[in-house]
Design an enzyme around this catalytic site. Structure first.
Site, PDB file in Angstrom:
ATOM      1  CE  LYS A 177      32.677 -35.658 -29.867  1.00 34.76           C
ATOM      2  NZ  LYS A 177      32.853 -34.967 -31.449  1.00 34.76           N
ATOM      3  CD  GLU A 252      38.616 -21.955 -22.604  1.00 37.80           C
ATOM      4  OE1 GLU A 252      38.329 -20.749 -23.020  1.00 37.80           O
ATOM      5  OE2 GLU A 252      39.348 -21.917 -21.546  1.00 37.80           O
ATOM      6  CB  CYS A 286      37.256 -19.377 -29.925  1.00 39.81           C
ATOM      7  SG  CYS A 286      39.264 -19.542 -29.232  1.00 39.81           S
ATOM      8  CD  GLU A 385      32.379 -17.819 -32.934  1.00 41.58           C
ATOM      9  OE1 GLU A 385      31.638 -18.742 -32.514  1.00 41.58           O
ATOM     10  OE2 GLU A 385      33.608 -17.798 -32.070  1.00 41.58           O
TER      11      GLU A 385
HETATM   12  P1  NAD Z   1      30.474 -27.545 -31.853  1.00 40.94           P
HETATM   13  O1  NAD Z   1      29.904 -26.678 -30.723  1.00 40.94           O
HETATM   14  O2  NAD Z   1      29.658 -27.939 -33.114  1.00 40.94           O
HETATM   15  O3  NAD Z   1      31.383 -28.627 -31.665  1.00 40.94           O
HETATM   16  C1  NAD Z   1      32.444 -28.632 -30.638  1.00 40.94           C
HETATM   17  C2  NAD Z   1      32.636 -30.018 -30.265  1.00 40.94           C
HETATM   18  O4  NAD Z   1      31.247 -30.477 -29.606  1.00 40.94           O
HETATM   19  C3  NAD Z   1      32.750 -31.016 -31.330  1.00 40.94           C
HETATM   20  O5  NAD Z   1      33.780 -32.286 -30.939  1.00 40.94           O
HETATM   21  C4  NAD Z   1      31.397 -31.642 -31.542  1.00 40.94           C
HETATM   22  O6  NAD Z   1      31.287 -33.089 -32.144  1.00 40.94           O
HETATM   23  C5  NAD Z   1      30.821 -31.616 -30.069  1.00 40.94           C
HETATM   24  N1  NAD Z   1      29.350 -31.486 -30.044  1.00 40.94           N
HETATM   25  C6  NAD Z   1      28.278 -31.249 -31.094  1.00 40.94           C
HETATM   26  N2  NAD Z   1      27.068 -31.302 -30.486  1.00 40.94           N
HETATM   27  C7  NAD Z   1      26.999 -31.802 -29.328  1.00 40.94           C
HETATM   28  C8  NAD Z   1      26.443 -32.290 -28.242  1.00 40.94           C
HETATM   29  N3  NAD Z   1      25.177 -32.056 -28.505  1.00 40.94           N
HETATM   30  N4  NAD Z   1      26.764 -32.740 -27.229  1.00 40.94           N
HETATM   31  C9  NAD Z   1      28.204 -32.795 -26.961  1.00 40.94           C
HETATM   32  N5  NAD Z   1      29.067 -32.654 -27.796  1.00 40.94           N
HETATM   33  C10 NAD Z   1      28.706 -31.950 -28.972  1.00 40.94           C
HETATM   34  O7  NAD Z   1      31.565 -26.268 -32.544  1.00 40.94           O
HETATM   35  P2  NAD Z   1      32.377 -26.370 -33.851  1.00 40.94           P
HETATM   36  O8  NAD Z   1      31.419 -25.644 -34.884  1.00 40.94           O
HETATM   37  O9  NAD Z   1      33.164 -27.563 -33.849  1.00 40.94           O
HETATM   38  O10 NAD Z   1      33.607 -25.280 -33.363  1.00 40.94           O
HETATM   39  C11 NAD Z   1      33.373 -23.804 -33.587  1.00 40.94           C
HETATM   40  C12 NAD Z   1      33.036 -23.240 -32.353  1.00 40.94           C
HETATM   41  O11 NAD Z   1      34.099 -23.240 -31.280  1.00 40.94           O
HETATM   42  C13 NAD Z   1      33.126 -21.573 -32.291  1.00 40.94           C
HETATM   43  O12 NAD Z   1      31.947 -21.078 -31.750  1.00 40.94           O
HETATM   44  C14 NAD Z   1      34.326 -21.449 -31.711  1.00 40.94           C
HETATM   45  O13 NAD Z   1      34.184 -19.913 -31.250  1.00 40.94           O
HETATM   46  C15 NAD Z   1      34.413 -22.297 -30.466  1.00 40.94           C
HETATM   47  N6  NAD Z   1      35.795 -22.256 -29.855  1.00 40.94           N
HETATM   48  C16 NAD Z   1      36.209 -21.957 -28.881  1.00 40.94           C
HETATM   49  C17 NAD Z   1      37.337 -21.762 -28.372  1.00 40.94           C
HETATM   50  C18 NAD Z   1      37.762 -21.216 -27.054  1.00 40.94           C
HETATM   51  O14 NAD Z   1      38.843 -21.630 -26.420  1.00 40.94           O
HETATM   52  N7  NAD Z   1      36.817 -20.514 -26.371  1.00 40.94           N
HETATM   53  C19 NAD Z   1      38.254 -22.564 -29.060  1.00 40.94           C
HETATM   54  C20 NAD Z   1      38.057 -23.094 -30.390  1.00 40.94           C
HETATM   55  C21 NAD Z   1      36.807 -22.910 -30.648  1.00 40.94           C
END
Ligand code: NAD
Length: 487
Positions: A177, A252, A286, A385
């Site tokens: 997804k 992650e 991240c 962050e």
């Molecule tokens: P997000 O948590 O909003 O979304 C991530 C994914 O989760 C998307 O596909 C989104 O559609 C989905 N999602 C959103 N709500 C959901 C729910 N209730 N249930 C299931 N899935 C859901 O994050 P973002 O804003 O897209 O990305 C930024 C964040 O990701 C930052 O906090 C960043 O640090 C983190 N990140 C971490 C890593 C790592 O490896 N540690 C890598 C990249 C990004």
């Protein structure tokens, strides 16, 4: 760049189809803010169909392959990705808004993940265990079954590589997804998989929102493992949903990674890393090294050199390949800008800001990189962050103080140490709370081979490297008691 016709489809059981409800979501170019197409909006029915297709492939043509055959398929996909790096990079640059050279590095990393995990597939195995006499005991490393992968928009290709590819290498069938904000290269990955001959259902891709597609995937009783990359709050929700099915989860999550720069550091070597780690992908990383801790003896000179570099950073459309592109969305821009505004209002000192290119379209989501100095370690800009090109510099006097500040955030993803003192390097590497520690470098070019993951609010479980293979499998112990021989 032409948007392929299947951009508005889901990929389930080897077929492109419209989302079951026929729903679509707008596709935006972050560099201009212009609408450039539509993507499918998968819902619970699509999640269900994808999980069913994945299960069928495990019981059929995908499950029947040998480890070597799986590896060969992944290696073939790697060669295909390597042959399409330029078009994939252009697509990612357009979709995510990242400068072309950064998008190109992501495409190359995906090719390398496919090569690496393709090579691992038939070299990962169980063990024999010395036990009681008359016993032969061994372990089998088995795939979980259907794995769900929920990924963010910032590094789609890299995250597919370290998560989906590792799951496939170990014989799982994957449901991916991608984020609604950037899913084009995930769909290209499906197209390449099909062309390479990956059996139908081994990989399914269902773009959509978190609520309509992500949440039902995390909660689906047919999913045997969930790999989530994204924000900490959503990660908690995903883990809670998966807990109801008692399935394992890899999280992650976010970070606020420190870089500790001591008086004896090689500043010429450190400077490019210090700047890049904060502004790469417009800070939407991240593992961004967004807190720079500097020892007092070199503080003024390093701040002045950092300021010079920040002031020289140029921000503009992804396709122009400058230092920094736009943020992913208007929402992200407003979030980051509000952090910056609060920083200024609280009296924080701004040492430098980058410059916006004159041709940057007014509808693009641009934020100029900004360097705050003399920041109190407890200030929200040093604790939260931000996920934008915002770097804070914090002075310290002693090693103990630096360690206390570095470990003083809730996150624990990556840390950097800059010093020539070998004993200090080893001491700090042990004491820093982080999943990865870099000594006299930072980020190390993606690190396909290097286990990666966090502690604390940065999550748990490891992806990348050989280590990921353990997470995507479960262990079965077989203990055989031999009857005594009769002759
Ligand atoms: P997000 O948590 O909003 O979304 C991530 C994914 O989760 C998307 O596909 C989104 O559609 C989905 N999602 C959103 N709500 C959901 C729910 N209730 N249930 C299931 N899935 C859901 O994050 P973002 O804003 O897209 O990305 C930024 C964040 O990701 C930052 O906090 C960043 O640090 C983190 N990140 C971490 C890593 C790592 O490896 N540690 C890598 C990249 C990004």
């Amino acid at each position: 760049m032409n948007i392929p016709a299947y951009a508005s489809k889901v990929f389930i059981g080897g077929e492109w189809r419209a989302a079951t409800d026929g729903g679509v979501l707008p596709l935006e170019d972050p560099s201009s803010g212009a609408a450039i197409g539509e993507i499918a909006a998968a819902t619970v029915a699509d999640v269900d169909a994808a999980v069913t297709a994945a299960r069928a492939s495990l019981q059929g043509s995908w499950g029947e392959l040998t480890a070597a055959e799986r590896g060969r398929l992944l290696a073939r996909m790697g060669q295909m990705v390597a042959g399409e790096v330029e078009s994939l990079a252009e697509m990612e640059a357009r979709d995510v808004g990242k400068p072309l050279k950064q998008a190109r590095a992501d495409a190359l990393a995906l090719a390398r993940y496919l090569e690496y995990y393709g090579g691992c597939a038939d070299k990962f195995h169980g063990e024999t265990i010395p036990y009681l006499n008359d016993y032969t005991v061994y372990t089998l490393r088995e795939p979980h079954g259907v794995t769900g992968h929920i990924i963010p928009w910032n590094y789609p290709m890299q995250i597919i590589g370290r998560s989906v590819v590792a799951a496939l290498a170990t014989g799982n069938a994957a449901v991916l997804k991608p984020a609604a904000e950037a899913c084009l290269t995930a769909l290209e990955f499906a197209r390449i998989a099909a062309e390479a001959g990956l059996p139908p259902g081994a990989l399914n891709v269902i773009p959509g929102t978190g609520i309509d597609a992500g949440a039902p995937l995390a909660a689906h009783p047919g999913v045997n493992h969930v790999s989530f990359t994204g924000s900490t709050n959503v990660g908690v929700a995903v883990q809670s949903a998966a807990a109801r099915n008692t399935v394992p989860v890899t999280l992650e999550l976010g970070g606020k990674s420190p870089q500790l720069v001591f008086d004896d550091a090689d500043l010429d070597a450190a400077l490019p890393f210090l700047v890049n780690a904060g502004v790469q992908n417009a800070g939407q990383t991240c593992s961004a090294g967004s807190r720079i801790l500097v020892q007092r003896g070199i503080y003024d000179s390093l701040v002045s050199r950092l300021s010079e570099r920040f002031a020289a950073l140029r921000v503009g459309p992804a396709i122009d390949d400058l230092d920094v592109g736009p943020l992913i969305s208007a929402k992200q821009k407003s979030l980051v800008s509000s952090f910056i505004d609060r920083g200024r209002e609280s009296g924080l000192k701004v040492a430098a800001e980058g410059a916006l290119a004159e041709n940057a379209p007014s509808g693009g989501h641009y934020v100029r990189p900004i360097l705050f100095v003399d920041v109190d370690p407890d200030h929200e800009l040093a604790q939260q962050e931000i996920f934008g090109p915002v770097v804070v510099v914090i002075p310290f006097d002693t090693e103990a103080q630096a360690l206390h500040i570095a470990n003083g955030a809730q996150y624990g993803l990556v840390a950097g140490i800059w010093t020539r003192d070998g004993a200090r390097q080893m001491r700090l590497a042990q004491q820093l709370r982080a999943g990865q520690v870099f000594i006299n470098n930072y980020g190390a070019g993606g690190g396909v081979e290097l286990p990666f993951g966090g502690v604390g609010r940065s999550g748990h479980g490891r992806e990348k490297g050989f280590e990921a293979l353990y997470g995507f499998t479960t262990v079965k112990t077989v203990a055989a008691l031999h009857a005594k021989g009769t002759d």
